[in-house]
Design a protein around this motif. Structure first.
Motif, short mmCIF file in Angstrom:
data_model
loop_
_atom_site.label_atom_id
_atom_site.label_comp_id
_atom_site.label_asym_id
_atom_site.label_seq_id
_atom_site.Cartn_x
_atom_site.Cartn_y
_atom_site.Cartn_z
N UNK A 1 1.01 -1.44 0.06
CA UNK A 1 0.09 0.00 0.03
C UNK A 1 0.93 1.23 -0.02
N UNK A 2 0.66 1.92 1.01
CA UNK A 2 1.75 3.12 1.16
C UNK A 2 2.56 3.22 2.49
N UNK A 3 3.57 2.66 2.20
CA UNK A 3 4.79 2.34 3.32
C UNK A 3 5.66 3.43 3.41
N UNK A 4 5.96 3.92 4.65
CA UNK A 4 7.17 4.89 4.96
C UNK A 4 8.38 4.16 4.86
N UNK A 5 9.22 4.99 4.31
CA UNK A 5 10.78 4.52 4.20
C UNK A 5 11.62 5.72 5.13
N UNK A 6 12.46 5.10 6.13
CA UNK A 6 12.85 5.94 7.17
C UNK A 6 14.41 5.82 7.04
N UNK A 7 14.83 4.79 6.45
CA UNK A 7 16.35 5.02 5.99
C UNK A 7 16.78 4.48 4.67
N UNK A 8 17.75 5.06 4.06
CA UNK A 8 18.43 4.61 2.77
C UNK A 8 19.71 4.21 3.01
N UNK A 9 20.23 3.10 2.64
CA UNK A 9 21.40 2.79 2.77
C UNK A 9 22.18 2.97 4.10
N UNK A 10 21.09 2.74 5.17
CA UNK A 10 21.55 2.84 6.48
C UNK A 10 21.23 4.23 7.08
N UNK A 11 21.36 5.49 6.13
CA UNK A 11 21.13 6.77 6.46
C UNK A 11 19.71 7.19 6.71
N UNK A 12 19.53 7.71 7.81
CA UNK A 12 18.12 8.31 8.22
C UNK A 12 17.63 9.25 6.93
N UNK A 13 16.40 9.13 6.77
CA UNK A 13 15.49 9.96 5.87
C UNK A 13 14.85 10.92 6.84
N UNK A 14 15.02 12.32 6.44
CA UNK A 14 14.06 13.12 7.33
C UNK A 14 14.55 13.17 8.78
#
Ligand code: PDD
Length: 293
Positions: free
Chosen positions: A248-261
């Protein structure tokens, strides 16, 4: 209750369901598929899935195994026989059974398999937990608009993600742009609150969930832009999320181990999940279903 599968004209117990060893789907991955989500007994975005299936079949010159209307009845019947009200329907069409030889066979009849599986009901609370993604080179062929069963790079990418403790892998093209996830579309929210997802082209699968979210955004007056974004831009984004019929709509809170926002589920992401659920419950799915590449 035992599960039932539909295989080439027959309803059979799922555990006994099988196809011929010379099915071209098995030998060449010469086939296409769709995954439909069922929400409270309703198929989400059925028209969109059928239109996209028509595109995939036509691009590969595979015949419809039954009429589109019959296919729609069969998918419902498989869900009914398996008593699935929340879950998914998997539908696969291959070019059929023929002696192994690369050119299209002259007389093969396309083969159809439909299964259904229960899943926990869409739970907004559960979806409001963030996941991590990793980035990987997009090593797939160049026709991602076709929902082909040839998914080796996708499963290798997903496996790599899981081994890295992440939920999904975002695939990155030669220009360092994120195309999409291995089984989902990729989104970011820019610093000034604009939703961004890759434009439709042969570089992505135009997700039915993606289309619903775009339509819900347009109706709610949320700014959005359909364009590629780079990994660098994603890393400096305010929020990120993925969309698919199963996530559905799922939050991504890290990319390659780096925090998003701020590392938490973003405000706009949470709003888009609410708007998406409202949208599918009200309209059943996207109305704009004519752009597949
Ligand atoms: N995958 N991109 C890719 C490569 C996908 O495989 C999918 C869906 C999507 C999202 O499409 P949709 O919103 O229509 O589900 C995007 C399905 C769920 C799968 O392979 O299981």
């Amino acid at each position: 209750m035992s599960r039932i599968a539909y295989v080439n004209g027959l309803y059979v117990p799922h555990r006994e369901a099988c196809v011929h060893i010379e099915d071209r789907g098995y030998q060449f991955a010469d086939g296409v598929y769709e995954v439909f989500s069922l929400h409270r007994g309703q198929m989400i975005g059925e028209t969109g899935h059928m239109e996209r299936l028509a595109h995939s079949l036509s691009e590969l010159q595979i015949d419809w195994p039954v009429s589109r209307r019959a296919l729609s009845i069969l998918t419902r019947e498989v869900a009914r026989r398996n008593r699935v009200r929340d879950g998914l329907i998997y539908l696969q069409i291959t070019r059929g059974v023929a002696r192994r030889d690369h050119p299209f066979p002259e007389n093969a009849e396309s083969a159809l398999v439909i299964t259904a599986r229960r899943l926990p009901a869409l739970d907004k609370q559960a979806l409001r937990s963030g996941v991590g993604v990793i980035t990987l080179p997009d090593i797939r062929w160049k026709r991602h608009d076709i929902k082909s069963v040839s998914l080796l790079p996708n499963i290798l990418g997903k496996q790599q993600a899981r081994e890295a403790g992440a939920y999904e892998a975002w695939l990155v093209d030669d220009d360092a742009m994120v195309t999409e996830g291995t089984s989902s579309n990729a989104w970011i929210v820019t610093k000034d609150g604009e939703l961004v997802t890759h434009n439709t082209s042969q570089a992505i699968l135009n997700g039915i969930t993606r289309l619903s979210v775009l339509e819900a955004a347009a109706e709610a007056g949320v700014k959005f832009s359909e364009r590629p974004f780079s990994v660098e831009e994603a890393l400096s984004a305010k929020e990120a999320f993925i969309t698919s019929s199963t996530s559905h709509v799922k939050a991504v809170t890290s990319i390659d181990g780096k925090t998003v926002g701020n590392g938490h589920v973003g405000e706009l992401t949470a709003r888009m999940l609410d708007l998406y659920v409202e949208f599918i419950e009200g309209k059943g799915g996207p109305s704009k279903t004519d752009t597949w590449n």
